[in-house]
Design a protein around this motif. Structure first.
Motif, PDB file in Angstrom:
ATOM      1  N   THR A   2     -30.270 -66.211 -21.850  1.00  0.00           N
ATOM      2  CA  THR A   2     -29.491 -65.057 -22.265  1.00  0.00           C
ATOM      3  C   THR A   2     -29.717 -64.777 -23.746  1.00  0.00           C
ATOM      4  OG1 THR A   2     -27.804 -65.550 -20.623  1.00  0.00           O
ATOM      5  CG2 THR A   2     -27.173 -64.118 -22.427  1.00  0.00           C
ATOM      6  N   ASP A   3     -29.955 -63.516 -24.067  1.00  0.00           N
ATOM      7  CA  ASP A   3     -30.159 -63.134 -25.455  1.00  0.00           C
ATOM      8  C   ASP A   3     -28.910 -62.447 -25.979  1.00  0.00           C
ATOM      9  OD1 ASP A   3     -31.397 -62.820 -27.865  1.00  0.00           O
ATOM     10  OD2 ASP A   3     -32.444 -60.994 -27.298  1.00  0.00           O
ATOM     11  N   THR A   4     -28.680 -62.541 -27.269  1.00  0.00           N
ATOM     12  CA  THR A   4     -27.522 -61.890 -27.868  1.00  0.00           C
ATOM     13  C   THR A   4     -27.800 -61.667 -29.343  1.00  0.00           C
ATOM     14  OG1 THR A   4     -25.143 -62.030 -28.210  1.00  0.00           O
ATOM     15  CG2 THR A   4     -26.370 -64.087 -28.353  1.00  0.00           C
ATOM     16  N   THR A   5     -27.153 -60.670 -29.915  1.00  0.00           N
ATOM     17  CA  THR A   5     -27.367 -60.369 -31.331  1.00  0.00           C
ATOM     18  C   THR A   5     -26.278 -60.937 -32.217  1.00  0.00           C
ATOM     19  OG1 THR A   5     -26.256 -58.234 -31.028  1.00  0.00           O
ATOM     20  CG2 THR A   5     -28.657 -58.252 -30.859  1.00  0.00           C
ATOM     21  N   ILE A   6     -25.158 -61.348 -31.635  1.00  0.00           N
ATOM     22  CA  ILE A   6     -24.072 -61.959 -32.390  1.00  0.00           C
ATOM     23  C   ILE A   6     -23.622 -63.222 -31.658  1.00  0.00           C
ATOM     24  CG2 ILE A   6     -21.711 -61.714 -33.234  1.00  0.00           C
ATOM     25  CD1 ILE A   6     -22.159 -58.717 -33.452  1.00  0.00           C
ATOM     26  N   ILE A   7     -23.482 -64.320 -32.399  1.00  0.00           N
ATOM     27  CA  ILE A   7     -23.070 -65.600 -31.831  1.00  0.00           C
ATOM     28  C   ILE A   7     -21.643 -65.906 -32.282  1.00  0.00           C
ATOM     29  CG2 ILE A   7     -23.694 -68.040 -31.569  1.00  0.00           C
ATOM     30  CD1 ILE A   7     -25.872 -65.983 -30.706  1.00  0.00           C
ATOM     31  N   ILE A   8     -20.835 -66.431 -31.372  1.00  0.00           N
ATOM     32  CA  ILE A   8     -19.477 -66.822 -31.729  1.00  0.00           C
ATOM     33  C   ILE A   8     -19.501 -68.255 -32.260  1.00  0.00           C
ATOM     34  CG2 ILE A   8     -17.110 -67.097 -30.935  1.00  0.00           C
ATOM     35  CD1 ILE A   8     -18.188 -64.210 -30.832  1.00  0.00           C
ATOM     36  N   GLY A   9     -19.133 -68.416 -33.521  1.00  0.00           N
ATOM     37  CA  GLY A   9     -19.104 -69.739 -34.139  1.00  0.00           C
ATOM     38  C   GLY A   9     -17.781 -70.433 -33.897  1.00  0.00           C
ATOM     39  N   THR A  10     -17.835 -71.746 -33.681  1.00  0.00           N
ATOM     40  CA  THR A  10     -16.621 -72.513 -33.372  1.00  0.00           C
ATOM     41  C   THR A  10     -16.354 -73.631 -34.371  1.00  0.00           C
ATOM     42  OG1 THR A  10     -17.736 -74.132 -31.952  1.00  0.00           O
ATOM     43  CG2 THR A  10     -17.088 -72.057 -30.925  1.00  0.00           C
ATOM     44  N   ASN A  11     -16.933 -73.528 -35.545  1.00  0.00           N
ATOM     45  CA  ASN A  11     -16.752 -74.581 -36.547  1.00  0.00           C
ATOM     46  C   ASN A  11     -15.286 -74.729 -36.956  1.00  0.00           C
ATOM     47  OD1 ASN A  11     -17.486 -76.590 -38.355  1.00  0.00           O
ATOM     48  ND2 ASN A  11     -17.848 -75.155 -40.022  1.00  0.00           N
ATOM     49  N   SER A  12     -14.511 -73.644 -36.830  1.00  0.00           N
ATOM     50  CA  SER A  12     -13.103 -73.684 -37.218  1.00  0.00           C
ATOM     51  C   SER A  12     -12.173 -73.919 -36.028  1.00  0.00           C
ATOM     52  CB  SER A  12     -12.705 -72.377 -37.915  1.00  0.00           C
ATOM     53  OG  SER A  12     -12.962 -71.262 -37.094  1.00  0.00           O
ATOM     54  N   TRP A  13     -12.738 -74.281 -34.868  1.00  0.00           N
ATOM     55  CA  TRP A  13     -11.912 -74.598 -33.700  1.00  0.00           C
ATOM     56  C   TRP A  13     -11.497 -76.062 -33.782  1.00  0.00           C
ATOM     57  CZ3 TRP A  13     -14.007 -72.194 -28.518  1.00  0.00           C
ATOM     58  CH2 TRP A  13     -14.107 -70.805 -28.662  1.00  0.00           C
ATOM     59  N   GLY A  14     -10.436 -76.317 -34.472  1.00  0.00           N
ATOM     60  CA  GLY A  14      -9.974 -77.695 -34.605  1.00  0.00           C
ATOM     61  C   GLY A  14      -8.468 -77.781 -34.482  1.00  0.00           C
ATOM     62  N   GLY A  15      -7.942 -78.936 -34.764  1.00  0.00           N
ATOM     63  CA  GLY A  15      -6.510 -79.137 -34.728  1.00  0.00           C
ATOM     64  C   GLY A  15      -5.828 -78.464 -35.896  1.00  0.00           C
ATOM     65  N   SER A  16      -4.508 -78.523 -35.911  1.00  0.00           N
ATOM     66  CA  SER A  16      -3.732 -77.846 -36.952  1.00  0.00           C
ATOM     67  C   SER A  16      -4.017 -78.410 -38.332  1.00  0.00           C
ATOM     68  CB  SER A  16      -2.238 -77.933 -36.638  1.00  0.00           C
ATOM     69  OG  SER A  16      -1.820 -79.290 -36.557  1.00  0.00           O
ATOM     70  N   LEU A  17      -4.201 -79.721 -38.436  1.00  0.00           N
ATOM     71  CA  LEU A  17      -4.487 -80.339 -39.733  1.00  0.00           C
ATOM     72  C   LEU A  17      -5.798 -79.822 -40.297  1.00  0.00           C
ATOM     73  CD1 LEU A  17      -3.777 -82.386 -41.929  1.00  0.00           C
ATOM     74  CD2 LEU A  17      -4.996 -84.131 -40.594  1.00  0.00           C
ATOM     75  N   TYR A  18      -6.837 -79.807 -39.438  1.00  0.00           N
ATOM     76  CA  TYR A  18      -8.142 -79.295 -39.867  1.00  0.00           C
ATOM     77  C   TYR A  18      -8.010 -77.858 -40.356  1.00  0.00           C
ATOM     78  CZ  TYR A  18     -12.833 -77.309 -39.436  1.00  0.00           C
ATOM     79  OH  TYR A  18     -14.009 -76.644 -39.681  1.00  0.00           O
ATOM     80  N   SER A  19      -7.354 -77.020 -39.569  1.00  0.00           N
ATOM     81  CA  SER A  19      -7.243 -75.598 -39.895  1.00  0.00           C
ATOM     82  C   SER A  19      -6.496 -75.373 -41.200  1.00  0.00           C
ATOM     83  CB  SER A  19      -6.538 -74.860 -38.752  1.00  0.00           C
ATOM     84  OG  SER A  19      -7.271 -74.977 -37.554  1.00  0.00           O
ATOM     85  N   LYS A  20      -5.414 -76.104 -41.394  1.00  0.00           N
ATOM     86  CA  LYS A  20      -4.612 -75.901 -42.594  1.00  0.00           C
ATOM     87  C   LYS A  20      -5.339 -76.371 -43.845  1.00  0.00           C
ATOM     88  CE  LYS A  20      -0.092 -76.091 -40.322  1.00  0.00           C
ATOM     89  NZ  LYS A  20       1.152 -76.860 -40.129  1.00  0.00           N
ATOM     90  N   ILE A  21      -6.038 -77.505 -43.729  1.00  0.00           N
ATOM     91  CA  ILE A  21      -6.726 -78.046 -44.904  1.00  0.00           C
ATOM     92  C   ILE A  21      -7.901 -77.170 -45.302  1.00  0.00           C
ATOM     93  CG2 ILE A  21      -8.138 -79.957 -45.748  1.00  0.00           C
ATOM     94  CD1 ILE A  21      -6.405 -81.848 -44.121  1.00  0.00           C
ATOM     95  N   LEU A  22      -8.775 -76.859 -44.339  1.00  0.00           N
ATOM     96  CA  LEU A  22     -10.002 -76.155 -44.665  1.00  0.00           C
ATOM     97  C   LEU A  22      -9.868 -74.643 -44.618  1.00  0.00           C
ATOM     98  CD1 LEU A  22     -12.780 -78.302 -42.972  1.00  0.00           C
ATOM     99  CD2 LEU A  22     -11.981 -78.341 -45.323  1.00  0.00           C
ATOM    100  N   ARG A  23      -9.017 -74.117 -43.736  1.00  0.00           N
ATOM    101  CA  ARG A  23      -8.934 -72.667 -43.550  1.00  0.00           C
ATOM    102  C   ARG A  23      -7.654 -72.048 -44.093  1.00  0.00           C
ATOM    103  NH1 ARG A  23     -14.225 -71.895 -42.829  1.00  0.00           N
ATOM    104  NH2 ARG A  23     -15.004 -73.546 -41.480  1.00  0.00           N
ATOM    105  N   GLY A  24      -6.688 -72.891 -44.472  1.00  0.00           N
ATOM    106  CA  GLY A  24      -5.466 -72.373 -45.055  1.00  0.00           C
ATOM    107  C   GLY A  24      -4.404 -71.954 -44.063  1.00  0.00           C
ATOM    108  N   SER A  25      -4.720 -71.961 -42.785  1.00  0.00           N
ATOM    109  CA  SER A  25      -3.744 -71.584 -41.768  1.00  0.00           C
ATOM    110  C   SER A  25      -4.128 -72.223 -40.445  1.00  0.00           C
ATOM    111  CB  SER A  25      -3.676 -70.071 -41.600  1.00  0.00           C
ATOM    112  OG  SER A  25      -4.904 -69.563 -41.122  1.00  0.00           O
ATOM    113  N   SER A  26      -3.145 -72.399 -39.597  1.00  0.00           N
ATOM    114  CA  SER A  26      -3.368 -73.008 -38.295  1.00  0.00           C
ATOM    115  C   SER A  26      -3.363 -71.945 -37.203  1.00  0.00           C
ATOM    116  CB  SER A  26      -2.280 -74.048 -38.019  1.00  0.00           C
ATOM    117  OG  SER A  26      -2.442 -74.605 -36.736  1.00  0.00           O
TER     118      SER A  26
END
Length: 303
Positions: A2-26
């Protein structure tokens, strides 16, 4: 494949601690699943992940969601410069268990270490039907050519290169790697197209705000240009950064945690900038003189 021009990244799909520390929100697991479903329903079916994403929770979330339409791109990350026979197979088996799948659509060599040995293992797994396509990440032009040569001998195509690329990080375009990919019908996927929030027009959140605060001040002229262009198309500054990549023929890996991210990608997929707008974006970005060093970091790690 399957070809696509936009890929969905999941690097920020983590637990609440990960999200709050690195992304600022859960963001809740339910919201992430809604986002994934909305993406698939709108044709964005390729999701990029890796064992370490989200402090190890990204792949497990994908496995828990069990969305059959979802296509998976994941990676083998060497943990040592010394190759150990069977290490790719062992890693893939763990990935498949986490993902709740029997195969992955694309498997990448995450760092250019022991390229021949690791790719030869991938070739075996490819023939066994456990891998749909093979790519290599964070590599330079010489390493990309070596990867292609190795896979050519095995009569397996090199699917793609996945490297750091953005409006303010165009090293791989300037040194010929992107052109080589185009000439050899090899996809070029770009990670960090928003530079951890620096190219959204506002200060990054979480830990990233501490790392990039000084750089965002230097980028004010670029934000002005991006904002003006975005206003003409009815899109945000962040969307301008993504459409820039699409216009250049680069496949952006776009981190998405919330449904509105997908709604924006729907807009992005229908827009391309004319040459004069590309030129002013690149000229202004260069004049700002901001460097990001991610490419150099990965070069150092693979030595």
């Amino acid at each position: 494949m399957t070809d696509t021009t936009i890929i969905i990244g999941t690097n920020s799909w983590g637990g609440s601690l990960y999200s709050k520390i690195l992304r600022g929100s859960s963001v809740s697991k339910e919201t992430i699943k809604q986002t994934a479903e909305l993406a698939i329903n709108n044709g964005f079916i390729m999701f990029d992940t890796a064992r370490n994403y989200g402090f190890g929770k990204s792949q497990k979330l994908i496995g828990e969601f069990a969305l059959p339409e979802m296509k998976i791109s994941t990676k083998f990350t060497p943990f040592s410069k010394k190759y150990k026979p069977g290490q790719v197979r062992k890693s893939l088996e763990k990935d498949l268990k986490d993902l709740n799948r029997k195969f992955v659509d694309i498997y990448w060599l995450h760092l250019p270490m022991s390229i021949e040995e690791n790719l030869m293992e991938m070739a075996i797994l490819y023939r066994e039907g456990k891998i749909g396509a093979i790519g290599i990440s964070n590599c330079n032009l010489e390493e990309a050519k070596l990867a292609k040569e190795i896979l050519d001998r095995e009569q397996i195509p090199l699917y793609g290169i996945q490297n750091h690329y953005s409006l303010i990080e165009r090293t791989w375009e300037q040194n010929g790697l992107v052109e080589w990919c185009v000439n050899n019908n090899i996809k070029f996927w770009a990670w960090a197209v928003l530079e951890e929030g620096m190219l959204t027009g506002s200060a990054p959140s979480g830990v990233m705000s501490l790392i990039y605060r000084r750089r965002t001040k230097k980028l004010q002229p670029l934000y002005k240009v991006m904002g003006d262009i975005g206003e003409r198309y009815g899109i945000s500054t962040a969307q301008v950064a993504i459409v820039y990549c699409l216009t250049k023929g680069i496949t952006p890996v776009c981190g998405c945690r919330k449904p509105y991210h997908i709604e924006q990608l729907i807009q992005d997929s229908a827009i391309r900038f004319p040459d004069d707008e590309i030129k002013i974006l690149e000229t202004t970005a260069q004049q700002c003189g901001v460097t990001v060093m991610k490419a150099d970091m990965f070069r150092f790690m693979s030595k």
